[in-house]
Design an enzyme around this catalytic site. Structure first.
Site, mmCIF file in Angstrom:
data_model
loop_
_atom_site.group_PDB
_atom_site.id
_atom_site.type_symbol
_atom_site.label_atom_id
_atom_site.label_comp_id
_atom_site.label_asym_id
_atom_site.label_seq_id
_atom_site.Cartn_x
_atom_site.Cartn_y
_atom_site.Cartn_z
ATOM 1 N N SER A 169 93.859 -0.930 47.568
ATOM 2 C CA SER A 169 95.124 -0.801 46.806
ATOM 3 C C SER A 169 94.850 -1.592 45.493
ATOM 4 C CB SER A 169 96.263 -1.355 47.382
ATOM 5 O OG SER A 169 97.305 -0.870 46.715
ATOM 6 N N ASP A 395 97.504 8.495 53.151
ATOM 7 C CA ASP A 395 98.005 7.353 52.327
ATOM 8 C C ASP A 395 99.448 7.790 51.606
ATOM 9 O OD1 ASP A 395 98.648 5.623 49.662
ATOM 10 O OD2 ASP A 395 96.462 5.147 49.940
ATOM 11 N N HIS A 431 97.832 3.980 53.961
ATOM 12 C CA HIS A 431 97.462 3.336 52.774
ATOM 13 C C HIS A 431 97.110 1.819 53.222
ATOM 14 C CE1 HIS A 431 97.682 1.836 48.784
ATOM 15 N NE2 HIS A 431 98.472 0.855 48.986
#
Length: 503
Positions: A169, A395, A431
């Site tokens: 991320s 995600d 994610h």
């Protein structure tokens, strides 16, 4: 080799001024670090570890900042000769961990313990704290690498043999920023779900809420969940195995039409008449198809079918009778605090034209600062650097197609990109491992090391998929654009051996 401040001598940092160095020996440190925090490495149990905890505080004179770099250095006999730096998440610059014999470090980018930017984004209404944003975006990353390598040299009498970056991320974006702007800082970079297209994916996060606001209709979560379940049922078999995982996104988008479910009865205690509405189908379709401007032009790709849209992307709150959109806070912070520069901005009442204007302003103002999609990473490759990116197809925040698009752009610019950069899409992974049916790609970091240190490029990597019945089976993820193909007549119980990689 004493763990005291005097051991670390005079640290030189171009453009920086060291304010303080602290050092303390930590003993009997134990921690359980799950693979969901390590991403590319398996879970580890740290038992009774000892390490030198060094904290360096510094500033960039004239900027009024104060940044902390924290390094954990294991005893010389336990050190594997390598540095592994750990990335952050959201608006947090980094977090540290120790294990497997690595020296490790993290930086706070001068943001302290803040978990979101509300305390530092604006110096005053209309005036963004650009120095802090610049530190988060790039400057602190190079500083931290320089400082930590100096600390390692002072402590062990030599620098690291190899230096690695591992993050997801924000940490993934940081990794690619390092490859792009500081190509000699690290030898190997593992960057998961990288938030590189900052000024595209943040507005895209808000697009479902904006769409609902313009529509004036807010579906119940159960409607969105029912459409998602139907998409999985329709598209799951496309990869040759029904395990609850959609591996082929584009064929699924072509095959499955959410509007075909309008009027279908569903199990939903919140609704008086539990049927899928046209508004629910429209919101799901808009989220899958991506952000569009007022002329209908797609500005950025959407999320994949099968993604749980009801928990973040297309989340609604239906308590009290009427439903309302609940946009992701991390995205509202970006558009209100940085782009509009107005903490009081009401994002629920924007016209399409106003929304488009904010999207454009974000790119104009900040692409040069925190945009991290420069495809020319030839200097990193020429230095011998190896890059692995990976992205879960489920995600819920950052569209996976943004990362594959970046890989394709790099490939079109730099000949033989695959000799230094490989990208892996992970069906069934969300994610950075926050849910989903697929395990973390826990072999990727060792594969990155093997690639850097002996030239063995990763041809595939194993993961484990758990179906709805709880059956766990191995399969592989493949270097993009290859996909995992199920071998004909292979008993799926054999797991990863039943899969191969092919275009």
């Amino acid at each position: 080799m004493s763990c005291v401040p005097s051991t670390f001598g005079t640290i030189y940092l171009f453009g920086g001024e060291i304010q303080a160095v602290g050092a303390a020996l930590v003993t009997n440190h134990s921690a359980s670090v799950p693979s969901t925090r390590r991403f590319t490495q398996p879970s580890v149990e740290v038992q009774d570890a000892s390490f030198c905890n060094i904290t360096v505080t510094y500033t960039h004179p004239g900027q009024g900042d104060s940044i902390i770099v924290e390094a954990w250095l294991p005893p010389k006999e336990a050190w594997n000769g390598r540095l592994q730096a750990v990335g952050g998440g959201g608006f947090v610059a980094g977090r540290g961990a120790i294990g497997d014999g690595y020296a490790t470090m993290t930086t706070d980018a001068g943001l302290g313990a803040a978990l979101d930017p509300t305390s530092w984004a604006l110096l005053s209404p209309g005036n963004v704290n650009l120095y802090s944003l610049q530190n988060l975006a790039s400057v602190s990353l190079d500083d931290a690498a320089t400082i930590t390598k100096s600390l390692i040299s002072f402590y062990y009498g030599r620098g690291p043999e190899y230096s690695y970056w591992n993050g997801c991320s924000q940490g993934g974006r940081q990794g690619l920023m390092l490859a792009q702007r500081y190509p000699t800082a690290y030898d190997g970079i593992a960057a998961g779900a990288p938030g590189i297209n900052w000024n595209d994916f943040f507005p895209t996060m808000l697009w479902p809420s904006q769409f609902m606001n313009m529509l004036g209709d807010y579906p119940y979560p159960c409607e969105v969940e029912a459409i998602t379940a139907a998409a999985i049922k329709a598209c799951d078999p496309l990869d040759g195995l029904e395990d609850g995982v959609i591996a082929d996104v584009d064929p699924c988008l072509a095959r499955f039409d959410p509007f075909s479910l309008v009027g279908h009865a569903i199990n939903c205690s919140e609704m008086e008449t539990p049927r899928i509405t046209s508004a629910a189908a429209a919101v799901v379709n808009a989220t899958w198809q991506g952000m569009r401007n007022v002329n209908g032009v797609c500005l950025w790709p959407g999320l994949s079918p099968g993604t749980d849209l009801a928990i973040i992307a297309a989340k609604t709150d239906c308590t009290g009778g009427a439903c309302k959109a609940v946009p992701p806070p991390v995205a509202t912070h970006w558009l209100s605090l940085f782009v509009a520069r107005d903490a009081q901005l009401d994002l629920s009442n924007l016209s399409h034209v106003e929304f488009d204007r904010l999207v454009r302003q974000g790119k104009q103002r900040y692409d040069s600062i925190i945009g991290t999609n420069d495809p020319d990473i030839s200097a990193f490759f020429n230095h011998g650097g190896k890059l692995i990116t990976f992205h879960g197809l489920l995600d819920q925040l950052i569209p996976p197609k943004g990362t594959s698009k970046y890989f394709s752009t790099v490939s079109s610019l730099i000949p033989d990109t695959q000799s230094s950069y490989r990208h892996f899409e992970i069906p069934g992974w969300s994610h950075c491992g926050n849910g989903g049916q697929t395990s973390e790609p826990t072999s990727l970091f060792d594969q990155l090391r093997a690639w850097v240190e002996n030239g063995t490029a990763p041809a595939q990597s194993p993961v484990v998929v758990t179906d709805a019945e709880g059956n766990a089976r191995g399969r592989v993820i493949c270097p993009y654009p290859q996909k995992a193909v199920l071998k004909k007549d292979c008993p799926v119980a054999q797991g990863a051996d039943c899969w191969s990689c092919s275009i």
